[in-house]
Design a protein around this motif. Structure first.
Motif, PDB file in Angstrom:
ATOM      1  N   LYS A 197      46.621  45.589  49.857  1.00 32.19           N
ATOM      2  CA  LYS A 197      46.881  44.505  50.813  1.00 32.19           C
ATOM      3  C   LYS A 197      45.965  43.298  50.650  1.00 32.19           C
ATOM      4  N   THR A 198      45.041  43.345  49.698  1.00 30.82           N
ATOM      5  CA  THR A 198      44.158  42.187  49.580  1.00 30.82           C
ATOM      6  C   THR A 198      44.244  41.577  48.177  1.00 30.82           C
ATOM      7  N   ARG A 199      43.766  40.342  48.108  1.00 27.60           N
ATOM      8  CA  ARG A 199      43.733  39.616  46.848  1.00 27.60           C
ATOM      9  C   ARG A 199      42.851  40.354  45.842  1.00 27.60           C
ATOM     10  N   ARG A 202      44.606  43.273  44.262  1.00 25.58           N
ATOM     11  CA  ARG A 202      45.529  42.853  43.202  1.00 25.58           C
ATOM     12  C   ARG A 202      44.762  42.505  41.929  1.00 25.58           C
ATOM     13  N   TYR A 205      43.822  45.587  39.877  1.00 32.38           N
ATOM     14  CA  TYR A 205      44.898  46.069  39.018  1.00 32.38           C
ATOM     15  C   TYR A 205      45.101  45.152  37.810  1.00 32.38           C
ATOM     16  N   ALA A 206      45.037  43.839  38.041  1.00 34.06           N
ATOM     17  CA  ALA A 206      45.276  42.892  36.951  1.00 34.06           C
ATOM     18  C   ALA A 206      44.191  43.001  35.886  1.00 34.06           C
ATOM     19  N   VAL A 219      41.778  34.586  37.339  1.00 30.37           N
ATOM     20  CA  VAL A 219      41.008  35.616  38.032  1.00 30.37           C
ATOM     21  C   VAL A 219      39.584  35.612  37.493  1.00 30.37           C
TER      22      VAL A 219
END
Lengths: 328, 499
Positions: A197-199, A202, A205-206, A219
Motif C-alpha cells: 500500500k505504500t510507495r 512498490r 519490488y521494483a 527510484v
C-alpha cells in the motif's frame, strides 16, 4: 470492481496455485502429525507451536523484504541478540524503565543494520558479503556489551512479552492467545501494508525485479535498499525482545543460526531469491510449515539429526515447486 | 578460376514476425578477404551466426570446400575450420596468453597440462606473425588490439580456414588498424579466407578483394572491389524505395524546449543541438556511433564530464534519471528488458512506478485512482492485455513498448526521448507507435527519435542529426532528405565534397 477481482485471480493463477499448494502441503503435514502423534492437536501443543514460530516469523518477514530487493541478510541472529542484551542491561541498572529499555534495544539493532545498508546500498558490496561482515561485527559488539555473560530479566512485564497470554488460559480451559503471536501478527500486518500500500513498498519490488529499470524510473535505489536493511534491523530488534522475554534473559549468543530458519521459511513461502517476487501470505505459511515440521518431528521422536536432513529435502522440494509454477 | 572455399546458398531464417534472412547467400574464394556489407539490420550478423552455428537456418545449404556441412554450434564450426572473432571480445582475463590460445586444446603430458610446450608453441606462433607479445603475460595486461590479435592467433592455431571478423576495427586506433591489416594480408598469404564485416567504406576498399552486399535479409550482389566505387556501393546498400508506412503528420513546431550545448562524455564529444515543441528530431548513425550514450547522459543514466543541458532556457543539473524525470525529460530506453520494465511485476505496477507520487494519499497509495488512471492510459496507448494485473514479461514486444510509453505519458512530459522505439516489434505495432508519436508531437511534446533504421528516421522526423564516431557529422531538414547523402554522412563525413 468485482470483475477486477476475478481478473486478478485468473492472471495470477500461478501465484495462487503456489499459495494454495503451500497451504495444501501445510494441511497435509498437519494431518500426518495428527495421526502419528496424539498430542499434536492438543491446545497446549498448538499454542506452543505458535509461540515458537513467532520469533522466526518476525525474522522471516523482515528477511523477505530484504530478499525481495534482491539481497540477503545473514546478520539477523546477532542483531536480535543485541536488542535482548541491551534492553536487559539497561533494566538491570535502572529498574522500571521497561519501555525506554526495550526501545533502546530495538534501536541498537537498527543502528548496527545501518552498516549492512551502507555497504550494500552505497558501496555496492554483495549483500551476502556485507551482511557476513555485519554478522561478525554484531557478534563481537554484543559480547563486548554483555561482557560475555547472560543478563537475567526480572521485569515481569518484559518476560510476559515472551511467555504471557492475552488472557489467562487457566480460566478458559487452556484457550488463549500468546503475546508473541500478537507481536508477529502486528509485524506481518505492518509489513504487508508497507509492501502493498505504500510507495516505498512498490519501490522495494521494483528494485528487486529490475534495478536498472527502477533507476530509470526515477527510484532512489540507494535509499530504498538502505531503508530496507534498517527496517529489517528494527524487526530483528523486535524479535530479539520477544526471544529475550521468553528465555527471561539477554543472552549474547541468543538467536545464533536463526538466519537459516528465516531464509528457509521465506524460500518455502515462494519468494524468489533473485528478487522482485514474494508475498507476505506465502512467508507466513512457510514459517508455519517449518514450525510444524520442527514440532511434529520432535513429537514423533525423530532425532534432531534426521530433522536436519528432512528440512534440507523440504527446501529443495519447495524451490523445485517454485521453479515449476513459474515456468507455466 | 579459383575454387570456392565457402558457399552459403538460399539461406532463410525467420524470427517471430520478422524474416531476417530471405534466400541470402555468399561465396568466398580461398585466400580472399571478402567484405560483407549492408545497413544495420540487413542480416549480416544473422547470416554469420548461421555460419557459426549459433543459429540454425530454416532453409538453405552451406558448403565448405565443396562438401555440404551442417553446423550445430560454434564448437563444431571451429572444428570444421570456421572461426569467428566477435565485436566484443571476451577472453579469460586472468589466464595467460598461451593458455588463452590453446584453451580447450591444451597440450598434455600424462595427466597434466604441458605448460612449457604450450608456451613454446605460442611463442613460435606469435613470432611467425611478428607480434611482440609475451605468451606468459596475463590477458588483462593486453590492449584491446592485442587481445584481438590473440583471438586471431587462436583461430589460426586451431587450423581455421575461414575467419569471420565482425567490426574488428570499431575499438582500434589508426595505428592498430594498420597492424591488423598487415596481419590480414599475412593470413591471405597463408591461404586463409576472411569474411570482413565493417561499416567503414574506406576499410573495405583498402583490405577487401570482393564485396557482397545485403539488404533486408536478401542477397543483392557480389563484386570485385576493383570494379566498384564508393557511390555504387552506397547505391547498392541503400537502393530501396521508401514505403509509405510512416503516417507522418505535420505538427505545429513551436519554441525551443531542450537545448544541449557542447556535451561531452566517455564516447562522444562536443554535442550541441536543440529540439522544439511539436518537433520530431531524428538521430541517425550506425551502431556504435554514440547516439544512445548522448541521451543516456541527458537522461542521467550515465555521468558526463562537460557541457550544458537547458530546458526552456534554464540550465539543468542532471546526475540521476530522477532529476530528468522531475524536469519533464523522459526516455524510452533502447533495451526494454534491461532498463525499461520490471518484467516480473504487473502492467499496472510498471505504469505506476514513476508516477506513484500522484497517488499518494497520506502514508498510503490511492489504489482506486491508480487503477483507474493506469487503465485509461493503457487504453489510450491500446495496450493489448488480459488485464492490468498481467505480468509485463508476458506481453509481446510491441505491447511492452506501449506500456513503457504509458508510464512516461501519464504525467505530461516536455521532452520524450525514444531510443530505437521499434526494435524487435512487428510491423503492425510499429505503425501504431508511429501514429502515437505523431499524436504526441501534435500535443506539443518535443520528441527525439534515435534509430538505426534510416527509412524510419526519414519517414518520421522533421529534422535529422547524423552522428558518427561520437561526433555530430551532419544535419538535414526534412526537405533535404536523400538516402545516399545521409548514409555518406554517417559512414564518413569526408565523402561529402565528392558526392
Amino acid at each position: 470492481m468485482k470483475t477486477e477481482g476475478k481478473f486478478l485471480k485468473r492472471e495470477n493463477v500461478a501465484l495462487y496455485v503456489r499459495n494454495y499448494a503451500l497451504a495444501v502441503i501445510f494441511i497435509f503435514v498437519c494431518m500426518v502429525f495428527a495421526i502419528a502423534s496424539p498430542t499434536f492437536l492438543t491446545m497446549t501443543n498448538i499454542i506452543g507451536v505458535l509461540r515458537q514460530v513467532s520469533v522466526n516469523g518476525i525474522l522471516a518477514v523482515g528477511m523477505m523484504m530484504v530478499i525481495i530487493t534482491g539481497g540477503i541478510d545473514l546478520s539477523i541472529g546477532p542483531l536480535a541478540a543485541t536488542a535482548g542484551v541491551v534492553s536487559a542491561l539497561l533494566l538491570e541498572k535502572n529498574e522500571g524503565i521497561l519501555v525506554p529499555a526495550v526501545l533502546a534495544g530495538i534501536l541498537s539493532a537498527a543502528i548496527i543494520s545501518m552498516w549492512t545498508g551502507m555497504l550494500v546500498a552505497k558501496m555496492r558490496i554483495a549483500p551476502f558479503i556485507a551482511s557476513l561482515s555485519t554478522m561478525s561485527i554484531a557478534k563481537g559488539v554484543v559480547l563486548v556489551i554483555a561482557d560475555g555473560v547472560p543478563h537475567t530479566i526480572k521485569d515481569k512485564t518484559y518476560t510476559n512479552i515472551g511467555n504471557g497470554f492475552l488472557w489467562d488460559p487457566s480460566k478458559t480451559g487452556g484457550l488463549s492467545i500468546p503475546i508473541p503471536i500478537l507481536v508477529f501478527t502486528a509485524v506481518a500486518i505492518v509489513v504487508g501494508v508497507t509492501l502493498y500500500k505504500t510507495r516505498y513498498g512498490r519501490h522495494i519490488y521494483a528494485v528487486g525485479g529490475n534495478e536498472n529499470a527502477a533507476i530509470a524510473s526515477g527510484v532512489n535505489t540507494v535509499r530504498v535498499k538502505f531503508c530496507t536493511y534498517v527496517f529489517n534491523g528494527i524487526l530483528c530488534g523486535i524479535a530479539g525482545i520477544v526471544l529475550a522475554g521468553r528465555i527471561t534473559s539477554g543472552q549474547p549468543t541468543a538467536a545464533s543460526g536463526y538466519e537459516m530458519d528465516a531464509i528457509t521459511a521465506v524460500i518455502v513461502g515462494g519468494t524468489s531469491m533473485t528478487g522482485g517476487v514474494g508475498r507476505i501470505s506465502g512467508t507466513i505459511i512457510g514459517v508455519l510449515i517449518i514450525g510444524v515440521l520442527n514440532n511434529g518431528l520432535v513429537l514423533m521422536g525423530v532425532s534432531s539429526y534426521y530433522q536436519q536432513i528432512i528440512k534440507g529435502v523440504i527446501i529443495a522440494a519447495a524451490v523445485l515447486l517454485d521453479m515449476k509454477t513459474k515456468k507455466n | 578460376m579459383q575454387e570456392y572455399l565457402l558457399k552459403m546458398e538460399g539461406i532463410c531464417k525467420t524470427f517471430p514476425g520478422v524474416k531476417a534472412l530471405d534466400e541470402a547467400c555468399i561465396l568466398v574464394k580461398k585466400g580472399e578477404v571478402h567484405a560483407l556489407m549492408g545497413e544495420n539490420g540487413a542480416g549480416k550478423s544473422t547470416l554469420m551466426k548461421v555460419l557459426n552455428g549459433l543459429l540454425q537456418p530454416d532453409k538453405g545449404r552451406i558448403c565448405l570446400e565443396g562438401e555440404e556441412i551442417k553446423v550445430e554450434n560454434p564448437a563444431a564450426a571451429l572444428k570444421k575450420g570456421i572461426a569467428m572473432i566477435y565485436q566484443e571480445l571476451n577472453p579469460i582475463r586472468d589466464m595467460t596468453v598461451a593458455e588463452n590460445i590453446f584453451i580447450g586444446r591444451e597440450f598434455m603430458k600424462g595427466l597434466f597440462v604441458d605448460k612449457k610446450k604450450s608456451e613454446a608453441e605460442a611463442e613460435a606462433l606469435l613470432k611467425r606473425f611478428g607480434l611482440a607479445i609475451d605468451p606468459r603475460a596475463r590477458m588483462r595486461t593486453l590492449s584491446i588490439a592485442q587481445m584481438q590479435m590473440i583471438e586471431i592467433m587462436k583461430a589460426i592455431s586451431s587450423g581455421a580456414k575461414l575467419i569471420v571478423m565482425d567490426e574488428p576495427t570499431s575499438s582500434l586506433t589508426d595505428e592498430e588498424i594498420k597492424v591488423l591489416f598487415q596481419k590480414i594480408e599475412e593470413l591471405k598469404k597463408a591461404q586463409v579466407s576472411v569474411i570482413y564485416i565493417s561499416h567503414r567504406l574506406e576499410e573495405t576498399f583498402t583490405i577487401a578483394d570482393a564485396v557482397t552486399v545485403m539488404r533486408d535479409g536478401r542477397y543483392i550482389a557480389t563484386r570485385d572491389v576493383e570494379e566498384l566505387d564508393k557511390n555504387t556501393l552506397i547505391q547498392m546498400m541503400v537502393g530501396r524505395e521508401l514505403s509509405n508506412i510512416y503516417p507522418k503528420e505535420e505538427a505545429e513546431i513551436g519554441k525551443t524546449v531542450l537545448e544541449v550545448k557542447n556535451l561531452c562524455g566517455d564516447r562522444f564529444w562536443d554535442i550541441s543541438f536543440q529540439v522544439r515543441r511539436g518537433e520530431i528530431l531524428g538521430f541517425y548513425g550506425l551502431v556504435g556511433a554514440g547516439r544512445s550514450e548522448v541521451f543516456r547522459r541527458i537522461f542521467g543514466m550515465d555521468s558526463g564530464s562537460g557541457g550544458e543541458i537547458c530546458l526552456d532556457g534554464k540550465a539543468l543539473s542532471i546526475s540521476r534519471p530522477y532529476h530528468a524525470i522531475r524536469s519533464g525529460i523522459v526516455m524510452v530506453t533502447e533495451d526494454r528488458k534491461e532498463d525499461g520494465l520490471v518484467l516480473c511485476r504487473s502492467i499496472q505496477e510498471n505504469i505506476a512506478l514513476p508516477n506513484l507520487k500522484r497517488y499518494q494519499k497520506g502514508p498510503f497509495l490511492n489504489g482506486e485512482r491508480e487503477k483507474k488512471e493506469c487503465r485509461e492510459i493503457a487504453g489510450k496507448m491500446s495496450v493489448k492485455m488480459s488485464g492490468l494485473h498481467q505480468l509485463a514479461g508476458q506481453l509481446s514486444g510491441g505491447n511492452q513498448q506501449k506500456v513503457v510509453l504509458s508510464k512516461w505519458l501519464m504525467e505530461q512530459p516536455k521532452v520524450l526521448i525514444l531510443d530505437e522505439p521499434t526494435r524487435g516489434i512487428d510491423v503492425g505495432a510499429k505503425a501504431e507507435i508511429y501514429a502515437l508519436m505523431c499524436e504526441f508531437a501534435k500535443q506539443g511534446l518535443a520528441i527525439v527519435m534515435i534509430s538505426s533504421e534510416l527509412p524510419e528516421v526519414m519517414g518520421m522526423s522533421d529534422r535529422m542529426i547524423i552522428m558518427g564516431e561520437g561526433r555530430i557529422r551532419g544535419e538535414f531538414r526534412r526537405e533535404e532528405y536523400a538516402q545516399d547523402e545521409i548514409l555518406k554522412s554517417a559512414l564518413g563525413g569526408k565523402e561529402k565534397e565528392e558526392g
